[in-house]
Design an enzyme around this catalytic site. Structure first.
Site, PDB file in Angstrom:
ATOM      1  CG  ASP A  56     -21.731 -42.111 -19.853  1.00 54.49           C
ATOM      2  OD1 ASP A  56     -22.238 -41.353 -18.982  1.00 54.49           O
ATOM      3  OD2 ASP A  56     -21.903 -41.922 -21.076  1.00 54.49           O
ATOM      4  CB  SER A 134     -26.739 -31.956  -3.387  1.00 53.29           C
ATOM      5  OG  SER A 134     -27.558 -30.907  -3.840  1.00 53.29           O
ATOM      6  CE1 TYR A 148     -23.601 -28.343 -10.684  1.00 50.79           C
ATOM      7  CE2 TYR A 148     -24.167 -26.513  -9.248  1.00 50.79           C
ATOM      8  CZ  TYR A 148     -23.518 -27.714  -9.453  1.00 50.79           C
ATOM      9  OH  TYR A 148     -22.802 -28.288  -8.426  1.00 50.79           O
ATOM     10  CE  LYS A 152     -24.928 -30.956  -8.319  1.00 47.41           C
ATOM     11  NZ  LYS A 152     -24.472 -32.356  -8.172  1.00 47.41           N
ATOM     12  CB  THR A 183     -12.184 -29.364  -7.443  1.00 46.37           C
ATOM     13  OG1 THR A 183     -13.467 -28.858  -7.863  1.00 46.37           O
ATOM     14  CG2 THR A 183     -12.204 -29.610  -5.940  1.00 46.37           C
TER      15      THR A 183
END
Length: 273
Positions: A56, A134, A148, A152, A183
């Site tokens: 983790d 990134s 989010y 980044k 994905t």
């Protein structure tokens, strides 16, 4: 000569795809995931060249222990690919403190802890390559992904600084900046969404409608050759955009920024005093 490659977030998506590509060509891979059962097929196929690492990345001590286990098994770490992370969907106002902190904890601090854990090994080797996964959203933004985006942007600033600090030690740093790919990132990996505020419905609806277009999603398998090329390159790029949406979108945004800088040039220079 084969390389020793440490990949986080390797249970699925880019991480597992790239891990298998490295193994296929004879590299040794330490693949980290919270659930290493998802990596058993690679262990079965590639044997001692494949080391599953339960990790983790939010746990700084666990990152240090993972690096110890990898160096004990393989003796070195040539390449680190920091791939662990997820997306948080929701507007800035809708985001709770808990959600914001969790997003930064994984996407930024997790990456930082793993990077810090690997650096002593690479310093001792006087060589190494750190690849930070990134996003093109570390260079520009989209609505409904505010925190989010911020995570980044933080990765970009950290990694660019790191590159300037470690170059004389023989350590290279590359930022990989993909656009959206087909994905699990937008599904199981992006496990958090915020509670909706009605006033933001038009923004949210427009965002998710745009995501329905198949044209915007890259093919994950198309990233394999570029990643292998970056890892093998003697002078790898500081940044590499992955996907046509990322390439054209970021170029357009930067052209607009430069134009605005020039429009406000006199005000900017006058502000110097």
């Amino acid at each position: 000569m084969s390389k020793v490659i440490f990949i986080t977030g390797a249970s699925r998506g880019f991480g597992k795809l790239w891990a298998e590509a490295f193994l296929k060509r004879g590299d040794k891979v330490a693949a980290a995931a919270r659930n290493t059962a998802a990596l058993q097929d690679l262990v079965d196929t590639y044997g001692s060249n494949m080391l599953p690492v339960e990790l983790d990345v939010n746990n700084k001590q666990a990152s240090a222990e993972a690096v110890k286990s990898i160096t004990k098994q393989f003796g070195r770490i040539d390449v680190l690919i920091n791939n662990a992370g997820y997306g948080l969907f929701g507007t800035v106002e809708e985001t709770t403190e808990e959600q914001a902190r969790a997003q930064m904890e994984t996407n930024f601090f997790g990456l930082l802890w793993v990077t810090q854990a690997v650096l002593p090994v690479m310093r001792a080797q006087k060589s190494g390559h750190i690849i930070q996964v990134s996003s093109f959203l570390g260079l520009t933004t989209l609505p409904v992904l505010g925190v989010y985006n911020a995570s980044k942007f933080a990765v970009e600033g950290l990694s660019e600084t790191l590159a300037s600090e470690v170059a004389h030690l023989g350590i290279k740093v590359t930022l990989i900046e993909p656009n959206g790919y087909s994905t699990e990132w937008a599904g199981a990996s992006a496990s958090q969404t915020t509670a909706d505020i009605t006033d933001y419905a038009p923004v949210r609806d427009a965002f998710f409608k745009s995501a329905e277009s198949p044209e915007i999603w890259g093919k994950p398998e198309a990233t394999v050759a570029p990643i292998l090329k970056v890892v093998d390159e003697a002078n790898p790029p500081a940044r590499l955009l992955l996907g046509k949406i990322a390439y054209h979108g970021v170029k357009e945004v930067y052209a607009g920024r430069l134009k605005e800088f020039d429009e406000w040039k006199e005000v900017s220079i006058a502000a110097h005093g």
